[in-house]
Design an enzyme around this catalytic site. Structure first.
Site, PDB file in Angstrom:
ATOM      1  N   ASP A  33       0.860  -1.186   0.000  1.00 24.99           N
ATOM      2  CA  ASP A  33       0.000   0.000   0.000  1.00 24.99           C
ATOM      3  C   ASP A  33       0.896   1.235   0.000  1.00 24.99           C
ATOM      4  OD1 ASP A  33      -2.056   2.021   0.683  1.00 24.99           O
ATOM      5  OD2 ASP A  33      -3.270   0.250   1.058  1.00 24.99           O
ATOM      6  N   TYR A 164     -17.939   1.307 -12.237  1.00 22.95           N
ATOM      7  CA  TYR A 164     -17.361   0.540 -11.126  1.00 22.95           C
ATOM      8  C   TYR A 164     -17.901  -0.889 -11.118  1.00 22.95           C
ATOM      9  CZ  TYR A 164     -16.897  -0.770  -6.137  1.00 22.95           C
ATOM     10  OH  TYR A 164     -16.644  -1.395  -4.950  1.00 22.95           O
ATOM     11  N   ARG A 212     -18.424   8.311   1.199  1.00 26.76           N
ATOM     12  CA  ARG A 212     -19.669   7.538   1.233  1.00 26.76           C
ATOM     13  C   ARG A 212     -20.602   8.089   2.305  1.00 26.76           C
ATOM     14  NH1 ARG A 212     -16.844   1.697   0.660  1.00 26.76           N
ATOM     15  NH2 ARG A 212     -15.220   2.830   1.762  1.00 26.76           N
ATOM     16  N   ASP A 315     -28.810   5.059  -8.974  1.00 22.93           N
ATOM     17  CA  ASP A 315     -28.623   4.402  -7.679  1.00 22.93           C
ATOM     18  C   ASP A 315     -28.989   2.928  -7.718  1.00 22.93           C
ATOM     19  OD1 ASP A 315     -27.927   4.248  -5.033  1.00 22.93           O
ATOM     20  OD2 ASP A 315     -29.344   5.777  -4.349  1.00 22.93           O
ATOM     21  N   ARG A 319     -30.347  -3.435  -1.470  1.00 23.91           N
ATOM     22  CA  ARG A 319     -29.397  -4.552  -1.484  1.00 23.91           C
ATOM     23  C   ARG A 319     -29.665  -5.438  -0.279  1.00 23.91           C
ATOM     24  NH1 ARG A 319     -24.187  -0.953  -1.756  1.00 23.91           N
ATOM     25  NH2 ARG A 319     -24.290  -0.116  -3.843  1.00 23.91           N
TER      26      ARG A 319
HETATM   27  C1  UGA Z   1     -20.686   1.996  -2.114  1.00 23.95           C
HETATM   28  C2  UGA Z   1     -19.795   1.212  -3.078  1.00 23.95           C
HETATM   29  O1  UGA Z   1     -20.096   1.535  -4.400  1.00 23.95           O
HETATM   30  C3  UGA Z   1     -19.936  -0.260  -2.865  1.00 23.95           C
HETATM   31  O2  UGA Z   1     -19.021  -0.966  -3.640  1.00 23.95           O
HETATM   32  C4  UGA Z   1     -19.630  -0.602  -1.456  1.00 23.95           C
HETATM   33  O3  UGA Z   1     -19.852  -1.976  -1.266  1.00 23.95           O
HETATM   34  C5  UGA Z   1     -20.512   0.207  -0.560  1.00 23.95           C
HETATM   35  O4  UGA Z   1     -20.374   1.606  -0.819  1.00 23.95           O
HETATM   36  C6  UGA Z   1     -20.127  -0.054   0.857  1.00 23.95           C
HETATM   37  O5  UGA Z   1     -19.900   0.855   1.648  1.00 23.95           O
HETATM   38  O6  UGA Z   1     -20.021  -1.230   1.201  1.00 23.95           O
HETATM   39  P1  UGA Z   1     -23.219   2.732  -1.876  1.00 23.95           P
HETATM   40  O7  UGA Z   1     -23.902   2.014  -0.767  1.00 23.95           O
HETATM   41  O8  UGA Z   1     -24.115   3.163  -3.001  1.00 23.95           O
HETATM   42  O9  UGA Z   1     -22.058   1.819  -2.429  1.00 23.95           O
HETATM   43  O10 UGA Z   1     -22.462   4.022  -1.337  1.00 23.95           O
HETATM   44  P2  UGA Z   1     -22.797   5.275  -0.418  1.00 23.95           P
HETATM   45  O11 UGA Z   1     -22.015   6.402  -0.951  1.00 23.95           O
HETATM   46  O12 UGA Z   1     -22.549   4.915   0.994  1.00 23.95           O
HETATM   47  O13 UGA Z   1     -24.354   5.598  -0.692  1.00 23.95           O
HETATM   48  C7  UGA Z   1     -25.393   4.923  -0.062  1.00 23.95           C
HETATM   49  C8  UGA Z   1     -26.695   5.671  -0.367  1.00 23.95           C
HETATM   50  O14 UGA Z   1     -26.690   6.920   0.322  1.00 23.95           O
HETATM   51  C9  UGA Z   1     -26.941   6.012  -1.831  1.00 23.95           C
HETATM   52  O15 UGA Z   1     -28.314   5.875  -2.099  1.00 23.95           O
HETATM   53  C10 UGA Z   1     -26.559   7.484  -1.934  1.00 23.95           C
HETATM   54  O16 UGA Z   1     -27.227   8.147  -2.970  1.00 23.95           O
HETATM   55  C11 UGA Z   1     -27.016   7.967  -0.566  1.00 23.95           C
HETATM   56  N1  UGA Z   1     -26.381   9.204  -0.029  1.00 23.95           N
HETATM   57  C12 UGA Z   1     -25.041   9.350  -0.038  1.00 23.95           C
HETATM   58  C13 UGA Z   1     -27.191  10.177   0.552  1.00 23.95           C
HETATM   59  O17 UGA Z   1     -28.436  10.074   0.582  1.00 23.95           O
HETATM   60  N2  UGA Z   1     -26.599  11.287   1.096  1.00 23.95           N
HETATM   61  C14 UGA Z   1     -25.263  11.457   1.101  1.00 23.95           C
HETATM   62  O18 UGA Z   1     -24.793  12.508   1.653  1.00 23.95           O
HETATM   63  C15 UGA Z   1     -24.456  10.471   0.527  1.00 23.95           C
END
Ligand code: UGA
Length: 368
Positions: A33, A164, A212, A315, A319
């Site tokens: 890393d 991705y 995230r 989105d 899951r």
């Molecule tokens: C991401 C990665 O793409 C996956 O590979 C990974 O497995 C996953 O995170 C994980 O943490 O394990 P995702 O869950 O879509 O997937 O990522 P987030 O950015 O955490 O978003 C989750 C949800 O929250 C989405 O619907 C997004 O639109 C929403 N969100 C995000 C909000 O409503 N407000 C925010 O400020 C940020």
């Protein structure tokens, strides 16, 4: 499995794995890393050696080959896995998740080494239900994600969000093809929203960009800005503690024969929330952690995905993992509930970023 090579050991998941595995003195780990801020506490351990580099750096090729011939198992955690980058830097995302990684698959295959590869639950894409509208709304089969049964459904290519998931999916296919044609011993992990200390970064403090959802909501709370719900916050996620997720990996290492040749969902089906519910949980817990009751009314607002992420975002609606395979083959079940997972994680963020307690620094790099 006493000699372990970990690619991307300095990221969030890698740092927790090292916390657990290096406690066994009989285990030796070589990690690769370029960044060590999340694992600084391990650098002097006699059973750990860090090669400070990216995997694809040609200067470490010889060292990588030596480490590969030395080890019993290779764990690949290296990835860009932050949705804000999927539609804004799709080239880097595809490079990081497929092009940089496939030579490692070739090397493991040639050497006959067990490769444990971290993929993603995003390979499933969206649910069948999201394309069917109300038809079959009550049929749980249309939600449940099963490793060897559920079809992979993504939106159109113009929606770069899927850069991705496509790269990760191709990597899984490449690994499976090696297994099929050349006997590569492999296991694949599909993580479903691992939450815990050291996840991502806080913009403006130790990174830049949009992390995230956990770190976005923590930033909003700590900066007293509204928590933003993308497209109304209806998307659903199951959240699993990083400690449960790390235990799943340790169980794989202990159960090689049951793990080989399989992909595993690692998630907590009992911890499902909409993003709107998550925001409400988090503001309530932050009131508890800080003792400041005004957080109970902390503003939560909606924002369009176009404004929040830019064009090309789409989105995953829901899951919901089947974890029957991990249960049967590894004896794994998540044990930590959503409330405890969030409380531990939010306490860490508050201690680290607000109170300045040294808790193992974060970095601006999102890694699995
Ligand atoms: C991401 C990665 O793409 C996956 O590979 C990974 O497995 C996953 O995170 C994980 O943490 O394990 P995702 O869950 O879509 O997937 O990522 P987030 O950015 O955490 O978003 C989750 C949800 O929250 C989405 O619907 C997004 O639109 C929403 N969100 C995000 C909000 O409503 N407000 C925010 O400020 C940020």
């Amino acid at each position: 499995m006493r000699k372990i090579l970990v690619i991307g050991c300095g990221g969030y998941v890698g740092s927790h794995f090292l916390d657990s595995v290096l406690a066994y003195p009989e285990v030796d780990v070589i990690g690769i890393d370029p960044i060590d801020s999340k694992i600084s506490g391990h650098l002097d351990r006699p059973n750990f050696r860090l090669i400070r580099s990216y995997l694809h750096n040609p200067e470490v090729e010889a060292e990588l080959k030596d480490a590969l011939s030395w080890c019993d198992v290779v764990i690949n955690l290296a990835a860009i896995c932050n949705p804000a980058e999927y539609n804004t830097q799709p080239l880097s995302v595809i490079r990081s998740n497929f092009i940089d990684g496939y030579p490692l698959v070739d090397m493991c295959s040639d050497a006959g080494k067990w490769l444990i590869h971290y993929s993603t639950s995003e390979t499933y894409g969206r649910t069948i239900r999201s394309y069917l509208g109300d038809n079959g709304a009550d049929d749980e089969d249309l939600y449940l994600l099963e490793e060897d049964k559920t079809p992979l459904i993504m939106g159109p290519i113009v929606n770069q969000r899927w850069s991705y998931a496509s790269a990760k999916q191709l990597m899984e296919r490449y690994i499976l093809a090696h297994h099929f044609e050349k006997g590569l011993p492999f296991s694949v992990v599909r993580p479903l929203n691992f939450f815990g200390p050291r996840m991502d970064y806080i913009p403006g403090r130790d990174g830049e960009g949009v992390p995230r959802v956990l770190a976005c909501f923590m930033t909003a709370l700590m900066d007293r800005q509204p928590m933003l719900l993308v497209d109304g916050g209806m998307a659903q996620r199951t959240i699993v503690s990083i400690h449960d997720a790390t235990r799943a990996l340790l169980l794989m290492l202990h159960n090689r024969d049951n793990a080989i040749g399989q992909a595993f969902n690692i998630g907590n089906p009992n911890s499902e929330v909409t993003m709107g519910e998550l925001a409400e949980h988090m503001r309530r817990l932050y009131a508890e952690i800080t003792g400041d009751q005004s957080y109970l009314e902390h503003p939560i607002e909606s924002i369009s995905s176009e404004v929040f992420y830019g064009a090309g975002y789409e989105d995953c609606d829901r899951r919901m993992p089947s974890i029957a395979k991990a249960e049967q083959r590894l004896g794994w079940r998540p044990e930590i509930n959503l409330e405890d997972t969030l409380r531990e994680t939010m306490r860490y963020y508050h201690a680290h970023y607000v109170e300045g307690v040294s808790t193992g620094a974060s970095s601006g790099v999102a890694a699995e």
